[in-house]
Design a protein around this motif. Structure first.
Motif, short mmCIF file in Angstrom:
data_model
loop_
_atom_site.label_atom_id
_atom_site.label_comp_id
_atom_site.label_asym_id
_atom_site.label_seq_id
_atom_site.Cartn_x
_atom_site.Cartn_y
_atom_site.Cartn_z
N VAL A 156 47.68 -31.18 125.67
CA VAL A 156 47.78 -31.74 124.31
C VAL A 156 47.28 -30.69 123.33
CG1 VAL A 156 47.04 -33.58 122.73
CG2 VAL A 156 47.18 -34.06 125.18
N HIS B 135 39.55 -23.37 126.65
CA HIS B 135 39.75 -24.54 125.79
C HIS B 135 40.11 -24.18 124.35
CE1 HIS B 135 39.03 -27.75 128.52
NE2 HIS B 135 37.78 -27.44 128.78
N PHE B 136 40.41 -22.90 124.09
CA PHE B 136 40.84 -22.52 122.75
C PHE B 136 42.17 -21.77 122.82
CE2 PHE B 136 36.17 -22.73 122.11
CZ PHE B 136 36.15 -23.63 121.07
N THR B 137 42.98 -21.94 121.80
CA THR B 137 44.21 -21.16 121.71
C THR B 137 43.87 -19.76 121.22
OG1 THR B 137 44.51 -21.83 119.43
CG2 THR B 137 45.58 -23.19 121.12
N GLN C 118 33.33 -16.63 119.38
CA GLN C 118 34.44 -17.57 119.28
C GLN C 118 34.35 -18.35 117.98
OE1 GLN C 118 36.99 -17.83 121.39
NE2 GLN C 118 37.91 -19.46 120.18
N ASP D 94 44.55 -18.39 118.49
CA ASP D 94 44.02 -18.39 117.12
C ASP D 94 42.82 -19.33 116.95
OD1 ASP D 94 45.78 -20.49 117.55
OD2 ASP D 94 46.20 -20.71 115.42
N GLY D 95 42.19 -19.67 118.07
CA GLY D 95 40.88 -20.32 117.97
C GLY D 95 40.87 -21.83 117.83
N ARG D 96 41.98 -22.49 118.08
CA ARG D 96 42.03 -23.95 117.99
C ARG D 96 41.73 -24.59 119.33
NH1 ARG D 96 41.32 -26.10 113.21
NH2 ARG D 96 42.64 -25.24 111.60
N PRO D 97 40.88 -25.61 119.37
CA PRO D 97 40.62 -26.29 120.64
C PRO D 97 41.87 -27.02 121.16
CG PRO D 97 39.53 -27.43 118.81
CD PRO D 97 40.08 -26.15 118.26
N VAL D 98 42.12 -26.93 122.44
CA VAL D 98 43.25 -27.63 123.07
C VAL D 98 42.84 -28.21 124.42
CG1 VAL D 98 45.23 -26.38 122.15
CG2 VAL D 98 43.98 -25.44 124.11
#
Lengths: 168, 168, 168, 168, 168, 168
Positions: B87, E9-11, F50, E13-17
């Protein structure tokens, strides 16, 4: 940006918090929210036909909305758990322009309680989940449905007083 | 109404059921959904300013969306519990017309799994809850925000094949 | 007590555990459970009348049962979470003896999946929660209702094979 | 049907709602419910033997019942979330007729709170889930167990006053 | 910082996924975690005495731990929902130094499944919630208890292979 | 063992119960709890790096802690559901000894409400779940992290009065 504007869900140093409502008054709180599901006119007809045969899409959606209102604080991270006194939803097809192949199902939710914080999120969550349930039950025949204009219509109670959306 | 149209969530005699997926193939399933939060341009500015100061509305909303995807089958009554493989959500402000006092936050969710039924509802639910979370965190400064155009953008996998929304 | 008898939910030294299903085969699993709500004949009439007016006690109970089946592993401490392929419930008033002032609502639930453990508890939980929902909705007019004869009717799949209740 | 009879969980036009308790008094509310699990006498012996060895079926069931009481409003669609002040369950084998091969486990739940609506559903739900947990833990040795006579024994508090079941 | 180190757990560019496990192999996964509750020696005595009288703090904590393992993906935001094959917990008082007024309760949890991602978080969550439950049940007599040394002891399965904690 | 010592969560005959709080006063209740995550110094550097790139481990953990506080009564079997007025968490790296290859992340949670029972368990649960979330997000780079010294720091309100942990 107005310098008066501030987010209640962050501390001075920018950390998200669950707002402290200890000092707030316990008053009667009301919120009304609405949303609209846009669908093919043929999908509307199917929903109406099915209800006659007993399987009622709108009844399932309505119940899903009421149950979702009770789950709001589990879904919205910084929302308080508010014991609700009353939840009701209405789902009504809007009168349709002649010859249009788009139908609109209007969903409205009314929530009431007596607490130290308002119930806007409960009303909005109930509308959204009711609309998603309509989508789920009709997606096999109309995957292009859209949920639009989810918004707060009215709220009363608490220090910020009454809010009334400008009708459109 | 086309006579071919039928609801998969009702039995022949009109009772709601959780569709039997026993005979369905386990295939890779993908779904992308989107929604938009319309807000005052000043609200956008507040969100951006706040993020610089560390309190990030969009980060909270993103996390709320991911967690909501996992709760979909608890919210949508006839939805199967689907173990999700992936997700992700992106929240991006759309480029704004000069002088407009309305800003639009675009939310897109991508869900993937390998199962006997699709993940459209998970993607739509994640978008909706992320949008509601933005509303919750900004409502003290902009109670008139609206959530619009919640819809499925794309889905692949399963017997019904690929769906691609017509871009608008 | 036969010395062969043993509880699968306890270790050798008597500690409760979630049974290890690693070695078990993934096979098709079916379970059917039933329960009965005993009520005044006048309560039955009220339910039937109300359904004609659109407010359908049985439809609400049916949905509550389906949603409860999905929550079984949260309620029953040592129960595995089983992804369900199919859940359906039927609620039917039994034919009534002339002049009797007791009515019986029969609830049956059918659950199916393909997994390493059975779905008896899901079927029984769905029946129980559907019956409790009937109680909740009718309690203002009949607080003396009783839920009786909650039991497994049939199960198939897995090493222990087919079980068929002796009809009574 | 008496013309006075009406369902509190439906609106005038037949839509299900969560009853508005805003006007109701906050008073002390008590509810006692009961249920019975019928099992083979050998199953009873196994339960008793196992408890001696430390693995206590009744202790697990009791805890499951207490936890289920707290989940009632998630299970019963139109039930309010009521903060509970007290929950206790007792599980006792009934004295057994000489030579009978059927044993009866009696489960009783007592719930108390101070709120604007009663706690009957919490007491009934706790009994039902405790009974289902006994079934789950013993099903490997006695799949024919039955849960019977689930009913409200007593309630007090609120406008409708005291209810006392006729003992049988 | 080693340049090889990266967060799954990060993309980019630093977004949690929620990590995409689609490509991962379904293999047998095992995890063992542990924690310790430090308490007064008199609290230990009370727990032991109480168990003799039937009220077993450790039995309640053990069950709470098993149930918490099933809730892990609801608590840890980016954790996948993993269907668990087996969960067991042991709670044992460590042998105590003569004359010491500190006792240590050792909690160990073993989780097993066959899936595309590991069950370390399930084992750690079960230990933590079991320890918190001990705290809850004993806090009236020993508010100064501490939960220490919560850690992963062992894990096997998956691409990262076996991990074995250095014993201390 | 002092003969005065007794467990509030058991009845006279040793059965676990949810304590009856009916007679207790509704007063302001505060609780502060803390925990520490021990990790490699390089893991700390990765977390800090991060966060600069936007993916903030501590922000995710903080939110997980707040949401877990609201779920406490679902996790701890005999805990009352307490509507919370305020929850905040801070996560701070402790100043590090020169040359040490161990870093310590300190987590503190502050909970407040006005109710008939305290909120110690809510504060402790929030700390524990925040710490577990840090573990989850960093485990790919440091599987040997440990969660230590989870304890109550302070509580006020209620009959048992103020508790203040001895600083260490």
């Amino acid at each position: 940006m107005s310098t008066e504007q501030h987010f209640t869900h962050f501390t001075e140093d920018g950390r998200p918090v669950m707002v402290n409502v200890t000092g707030k008054d316990t008053t009667k709180r009301t919120a009304i929210a609405e949303t609209t599901v846009k669908m093919k006119a043929t999908t509307r007809e199917s929903i109406v036909q099915q209800a006659i045969k007993k399987g009622d899409v709108l009844a399932v959606a309505q119940l899903a909305g009421i149950m979702a209102a009770k789950k709001t604080s589990e879904l919205i991270p910084l929302c308080h758990h508010v014991p609700l006194h009353h939840v009701s939803l209405t789902l009504t097809f809007q009168s349709q322009e002649e010859g249009s192949d788009i139908s609109r199902l209007h969903i409205e939710c009314h929530v009431e309680t007596s607490y130290q914080t308002g119930v806007e999120m409960e009303a909005l969550t109930a509308c959204s989940v009711a609309a998603l349930t309509v989508y789920d039950m009709c997606k096999a025949i109309d995957r292009g449905m859209e949920i639009t204009d989810t918004r707060l219509v009215y709220k009363a109670g608490g220090k910020s007083g009454v809010f009334q959306a400008i009708s459109t």
